[in-house]
Design a protein around this motif. Structure first.
Motif, PDB file in Angstrom:
ATOM      1  N   ARG A  71       4.119   2.785 -13.736  1.00 44.47           N
ATOM      2  CA  ARG A  71       5.434   2.513 -13.164  1.00 44.47           C
ATOM      3  C   ARG A  71       5.285   1.693 -11.887  1.00 44.47           C
ATOM      4  N   GLY A  72       6.325   0.947 -11.553  1.00 45.39           N
ATOM      5  CA  GLY A  72       6.347   0.195 -10.304  1.00 45.39           C
ATOM      6  C   GLY A  72       5.223  -0.819 -10.213  1.00 45.39           C
ATOM      7  N   LEU A  73       4.567  -0.875  -9.077  1.00 41.24           N
ATOM      8  CA  LEU A  73       3.466  -1.817  -8.881  1.00 41.24           C
ATOM      9  C   LEU A  73       2.300  -1.544  -9.828  1.00 41.24           C
ATOM     10  N   TRP A  74       2.179  -0.297 -10.250  1.00 43.89           N
ATOM     11  CA  TRP A  74       1.091   0.090 -11.156  1.00 43.89           C
ATOM     12  C   TRP A  74       1.292  -0.489 -12.552  1.00 43.89           C
TER      13      TRP A  74
ATOM     14  N   GLU B 126       0.825  -1.208   0.000  1.00 41.80           N
ATOM     15  CA  GLU B 126       0.000   0.000   0.000  1.00 41.80           C
ATOM     16  C   GLU B 126       0.858   1.256   0.000  1.00 41.80           C
ATOM     17  N   VAL B 127       1.851   1.269   0.888  1.00 41.52           N
ATOM     18  CA  VAL B 127       2.724   2.443   1.003  1.00 41.52           C
ATOM     19  C   VAL B 127       3.508   2.650  -0.295  1.00 41.52           C
ATOM     20  N   ALA B 128       4.058   1.567  -0.836  1.00 41.00           N
ATOM     21  CA  ALA B 128       4.839   1.675  -2.074  1.00 41.00           C
ATOM     22  C   ALA B 128       3.964   2.164  -3.227  1.00 41.00           C
ATOM     23  N   ALA B 129       2.757   1.613  -3.363  1.00 39.67           N
ATOM     24  CA  ALA B 129       1.865   2.017  -4.449  1.00 39.67           C
ATOM     25  C   ALA B 129       1.497   3.493  -4.337  1.00 39.67           C
TER      26      ALA B 129
END
Length: 143
Positions: free
Chosen positions: A45-48, A22-25
């Motif tokens: 980007r990233g988790l997205w 959650e925090v990373a997203a």
């Protein structure tokens, strides 16, 4: 009660993973949207890049951990963990649908975004799409 201790440890681990996701997203979305020109673009980007709603996925993982952690506890804790998991699943079910509708309104003209939502879900690529795609491209596995 070995199973209760294992469930508790697994639950705590899943809670940590869910919270971290959650925090990373949220941090990735904030960083992406802060770049000039990205304010009106879909974050990829990233988790997205692998999930339509990674912050919601993290929330579900957190509450599954809470559920597992409460299994070995007192009857009251088990009840609270079941209610908590059921409650968050219900809330996120409706929130995810609402968010998907807003995203469709905002990014519906972006063919790449539409394809991503068609082939991915909250927890990553849709398994059925992966198998369907392989079957259409190479039905006998000869390539």
């Amino acid at each position: 009660r070995g199973w209760a201790a294992t469930a508790a440890r697994t639950g705590i681990f899943l809670q940590a993973v869910g919270m971290a996701a959650e925090v990373a997203a949220d941090a990735q979305m904030c960083a992406f949207k802060s770049v000039p020109g990205n304010r009106t673009r879909r974050c990829d980007r990233g988790l997205w890049a692998v999930s339509t709603q990674p912050n919601y996925a993290g929330e579900v993982i957190f509450w599954v951990g809470n559920f597992l952690g409460g299994l070995g506890g007192l009857d009251f804790l088990r009840t609270v963990s079941v209610i908590g998991l059921a409650g968050i699943l219900a809330v996120l079910r409706f929130a995810a649908g609402s968010k998907a509708a807003r995203q469709a309104d905002r990014y519906g003209d972006d063919a790449e975004a539409v394809e991503f939502w068609r082939t991915h879900g909250m927890f990553g690529p849709n398994i059925s799409h992966i198998f369907r795609r392989r079957k259409m491209e190479d039905p006998y596995g000869w390539e």
